[in-house]
Enzyme design. Structure first.
Site, mmCIF file in Angstrom:
data_model
loop_
_atom_site.group_PDB
_atom_site.id
_atom_site.type_symbol
_atom_site.label_atom_id
_atom_site.label_comp_id
_atom_site.label_asym_id
_atom_site.label_seq_id
_atom_site.Cartn_x
_atom_site.Cartn_y
_atom_site.Cartn_z
ATOM 1 N N ASP A 103 0.837 -1.195 0.000
ATOM 2 C CA ASP A 103 0.000 0.000 0.000
ATOM 3 C C ASP A 103 0.880 1.256 0.000
ATOM 4 O O ASP A 103 1.661 1.448 -0.928
ATOM 5 C CB ASP A 103 -0.963 -0.066 1.187
ATOM 6 C CG ASP A 103 -2.068 0.967 1.141
ATOM 7 O OD1 ASP A 103 -3.111 0.670 0.550
ATOM 8 O OD2 ASP A 103 -1.879 2.065 1.696
ATOM 9 N N ASP A 238 -8.195 -8.250 -3.385
ATOM 10 C CA ASP A 238 -8.048 -6.875 -2.901
ATOM 11 C C ASP A 238 -8.948 -5.946 -3.708
ATOM 12 O O ASP A 238 -8.862 -5.909 -4.941
ATOM 13 C CB ASP A 238 -6.575 -6.460 -3.049
ATOM 14 C CG ASP A 238 -6.256 -5.137 -2.393
ATOM 15 O OD1 ASP A 238 -7.177 -4.438 -1.926
ATOM 16 O OD2 ASP A 238 -5.063 -4.787 -2.354
ATOM 17 N N GLY A 264 -6.983 -10.858 0.754
ATOM 18 C CA GLY A 264 -7.298 -9.471 0.478
ATOM 19 C C GLY A 264 -6.106 -8.554 0.604
ATOM 20 O O GLY A 264 -4.959 -8.937 0.345
ATOM 21 N N HIS A 265 -6.384 -7.327 1.055
ATOM 22 C CA HIS A 265 -5.397 -6.250 1.065
ATOM 23 C C HIS A 265 -4.284 -6.509 2.076
ATOM 24 O O HIS A 265 -3.110 -6.282 1.782
ATOM 25 C CB HIS A 265 -6.115 -4.938 1.382
ATOM 26 C CG HIS A 265 -5.299 -3.713 1.194
ATOM 27 N ND1 HIS A 265 -4.780 -3.334 -0.033
ATOM 28 C CD2 HIS A 265 -4.907 -2.753 2.074
ATOM 29 C CE1 HIS A 265 -4.120 -2.197 0.099
ATOM 30 N NE2 HIS A 265 -4.174 -1.827 1.363
ATOM 31 N N PHE A 266 -4.650 -6.964 3.269
ATOM 32 C CA PHE A 266 -3.663 -7.231 4.319
ATOM 33 C C PHE A 266 -3.418 -8.741 4.392
ATOM 34 O O PHE A 266 -3.880 -9.426 5.311
ATOM 35 C CB PHE A 266 -4.142 -6.667 5.656
ATOM 36 C CG PHE A 266 -4.041 -5.172 5.741
ATOM 37 C CD1 PHE A 266 -2.813 -4.550 5.875
ATOM 38 C CD2 PHE A 266 -5.176 -4.387 5.677
ATOM 39 C CE1 PHE A 266 -2.707 -3.163 5.947
ATOM 40 C CE2 PHE A 266 -5.090 -3.002 5.755
ATOM 41 C CZ PHE A 266 -3.855 -2.386 5.887
#
Length: 296
Positions: A103, A238, A264-266
């Site tokens: 990110d 994500d 996902g994102h994390f």
């Protein structure tokens, strides 16, 4: 058992917090966190790397346990966060290192690499975007609107991203079994972004994010020229940076290793062991034959 040290360093008059572990004469890995978290996101990855590698995980100014001056005391931009991070690494004697970017860690990491390409030995991008193809349009539309016109209306549209529910969603969206993700994560992040004035810090960085897109052509030129070893390990679900952002690295780095996991994102919160296995394998192939990352 790996011993993690929790340190502060005065950098340009600001206290920056960082986590450090592992042999200081080993290859160095710098872990660069995303929004809205901090080096806390690496709390479980660090011990899995620090038996063989020297690991540094800083908190940017305005994040985590680092100082968080008000926006009228510090001009928050990604250039400024990178300058402080580079100075921190210089002060603690880190001269050559691999970067792990996630990110917000990507725009900081890309700037570090562009400032000194010879310093970066390898790149791990975990949902750390570097291509237009990675942006999920529905998520990014209000950020682009705010970057073009930072008025109260466009700003209010982004304040929701600082709320507890929105932060929780970043952690659990795209995870098949959300019960494996600790609530400590989103409550920890929410508490820190809820400090007085920190909402304005985050809005300043939302506004500045457009500068990262402008950097992409230089990033791609750097990747083509350097052919730096790169692992893109991505949560394919994500909703912020889609999997095409991982695949895109292959255009400039034909030897890039690309792994898409069902997360996902994390990704570290749901697939820590799997991700760490890929990361350790990659680092073992590309780092252990290179010089160590700390000045003598």
């Amino acid at each position: 058992m790996v011993e993690v040290r929790y340190r502060y360093e005065d950098v340009q008059g600001h206290q920056l917090f960082y986590r450090e572990a592992g042999p200081v004469d080993g290859p160095t890995i710098v872990l660069l966190h995303g929004f809205p978290t901090s080096s806390f996101m690496f709390r479980e990855l660090i011990p899995l790397l620090a038996d063989r590698y020297h690991v540094i995980a800083p908190d940017y100014l305005g994040f985590g346990l680092s100082d968080a001056p008000a926006v009228d005391e510090f001009e928050y931009t990604f250039d400024a966060l990178t300058e402080l991070t580079a100075q921190l690494l210089q002060q603690i004697g880190v001269t050559r290192y691999a970067i792990y970017v996630q990110d917000y860690g990507a725009p900081v990491g890309w700037r570090l690499a562009l400032r000194d390409p010879s310093a970066v030995s390898a790149v791990i991008s975990q949902n750390g975007n570097g291509y237009e193809a990675g942006f999920v349009p529905e998520f990014w539309a209000p950020i682009w609107a705010y970057g073009e016109d930072a008025d109260p209306e466009t700003g209010d549209a982004l304040r929701g991203a600082l709320g507890l529910d929105a932060i929780r969603r970043q952690y659990v969206h795209g995870v098949a079994d959300p019960s494996v993700v600790s609530p400590d994560t989103w409550h920890h992040d929410f508490a820190l972004v809820s400090r007085p004035g920190n909402d304005l810090v985050q809005l300043r960085l939302f506004r500045d994010y457009r500068t990262n897109r402008d950097l992409y052509p230089l990033l791609h030129e750097y990747l083509r020229a350097s052919q730096v070893p790169l692992l893109a390990i991505w949560g394919r679900n994500d909703e912020i940076f889609g999997p095409d952002g991982a695949r895109a690295f292959a255009a400039d780095l034909p030897d890039a290793e690309i792994e898409l996991l069902d997360g996902g994102h994390f990704l570290l919160e749901s697939h820590l062991d799997t991700a760490a296995g890929y990361i350790r394998g990659f680092l073992g192939r590309v780092l252990e034959r290179q010089p160590a990352g700390v000045a003598g």
